[in-house]
Enzyme design. Structure first.
Site, PDB file in Angstrom:
ATOM      1  N   CYS A 102      39.259  55.825  16.640  1.00 57.62           N
ATOM      2  CA  CYS A 102      38.653  56.808  17.343  1.00 57.62           C
ATOM      3  C   CYS A 102      39.043  58.290  16.741  1.00 57.62           C
ATOM      4  O   CYS A 102      40.137  58.464  16.735  1.00 57.62           O
ATOM      5  CB  CYS A 102      38.567  56.754  18.716  1.00 57.62           C
ATOM      6  SG  CYS A 102      37.490  58.193  19.570  1.00 57.62           S
ATOM      7  N   HIS A 144      30.767  51.676  21.170  1.00 57.37           N
ATOM      8  CA  HIS A 144      31.792  52.618  21.110  1.00 57.37           C
ATOM      9  C   HIS A 144      31.321  53.998  21.558  1.00 57.37           C
ATOM     10  O   HIS A 144      31.906  54.813  22.300  1.00 57.37           O
ATOM     11  CB  HIS A 144      32.584  52.645  19.852  1.00 57.37           C
ATOM     12  CG  HIS A 144      33.647  53.330  19.808  1.00 57.37           C
ATOM     13  ND1 HIS A 144      35.195  53.071  19.673  1.00 57.37           N
ATOM     14  CD2 HIS A 144      33.799  55.006  19.693  1.00 57.37           C
ATOM     15  CE1 HIS A 144      35.814  54.188  19.601  1.00 57.37           C
ATOM     16  NE2 HIS A 144      35.113  55.313  19.688  1.00 57.37           N
ATOM     17  N   GLU A 145      30.197  54.574  20.957  1.00 52.23           N
ATOM     18  CA  GLU A 145      29.850  55.895  21.130  1.00 52.23           C
ATOM     19  C   GLU A 145      29.242  55.863  22.600  1.00 52.23           C
ATOM     20  O   GLU A 145      29.118  57.082  23.125  1.00 52.23           O
ATOM     21  CB  GLU A 145      28.846  56.106  19.952  1.00 52.23           C
ATOM     22  CG  GLU A 145      29.566  56.422  18.745  1.00 52.23           C
ATOM     23  CD  GLU A 145      30.766  57.155  18.609  1.00 52.23           C
ATOM     24  OE1 GLU A 145      30.816  58.047  19.088  1.00 52.23           O
ATOM     25  OE2 GLU A 145      31.550  56.516  17.772  1.00 52.23           O
ATOM     26  N   HIS A 148      31.591  56.554  24.925  1.00 50.48           N
ATOM     27  CA  HIS A 148      32.031  58.082  25.167  1.00 50.48           C
ATOM     28  C   HIS A 148      31.076  58.771  25.944  1.00 50.48           C
ATOM     29  O   HIS A 148      31.364  59.767  26.591  1.00 50.48           O
ATOM     30  CB  HIS A 148      31.846  58.746  23.809  1.00 50.48           C
ATOM     31  CG  HIS A 148      33.092  58.556  22.968  1.00 50.48           C
ATOM     32  ND1 HIS A 148      34.329  59.030  23.193  1.00 50.48           N
ATOM     33  CD2 HIS A 148      33.353  58.144  21.654  1.00 50.48           C
ATOM     34  CE1 HIS A 148      35.450  58.873  22.444  1.00 50.48           C
ATOM     35  NE2 HIS A 148      34.669  58.177  21.273  1.00 50.48           N
TER      36      HIS A 148
END
Length: 179
Positions: A102, A144-145, A148
């Site tokens: 990341c 993953h994004e 966030h």
């Protein structure tokens, strides 16, 4: 446009849920262009708006890795995307463990278990509703994004011990480079 600064953990913005984008205008389009430029300059595969301190539900990614053999028909595993207000509507039961890194947690990578396939709904820069079936690194990057945007760092998927060790390493990195 100058590249944007990437927020590095620990930082409370990275653990804050981003708000919905209510309209796509020139300011949002410029932000997305700057995000792509920042991502490419940092040699990343994806970048969420929260990683540059903008708490909006937007992320960009460009996955140009080799297609994985044996992926199901109709699932994309590569491509360049901007996703606004993304929402995963389907996750596979089948999971896979791969190493992730990341831009907000520099110089670390960890093995993370995630669903192998997914379906995501999102708006594109033309404010059109899109649906994408994704697999491989594309599916992993979307998850993953999207984490966030929900205020979740990928290291939260680790055991408590490994998470604590990763955060200590992140704190040490940040202290060293903020001098």
């Amino acid at each position: 446009m100058p590249k944007l600064s990437i927020v590095v953990a620990p930082d409370e913005r990275l653990t804050t849920r981003a708000s919905e984008v209510t309209g796509i205008n020139d300011k949002i389009k410029e932000l997305v262009n700057d995000m792509f430029e920042t991502m490419y300059n940092a040699e990343g595969l994806g970048l969420a708006a929260v990683q540059i301190g903008v708490l909006k539900r937007i992320f960009v990614m460009d996955i140009q890795l080799e297609d994985i053999k044996g992926e199901p028909v109709g699932y994309e595993s590569t491509g360049k995307f901007c996703m606004i207000n993304p929402e995963i509507t389907e996750l596979s039961d089948e999971q896979v463990i791969l190493k992730e890194g990341c831009l907000s947690i520099p110089e670390q990578s960890h093995e993370i278990r995630r669903p192998k396939y997914l379906t995501v709904k999102y708006k594109d820069l033309n404010n059109k509703e899109q649906t994408l079936k994704a697999s491989g690194w594309l599916a992993r990057c979307i998850q993953h994004e999207l984490d966030h945007l929900n205020g979740i760092l990928y290291i939260r998927h680790l055991s408590k011990l490994k998470y604590d060790m990763a955060m200590k390493k992140a704190e040490k990195f940040k202290r060293h480079y903020e001098r």
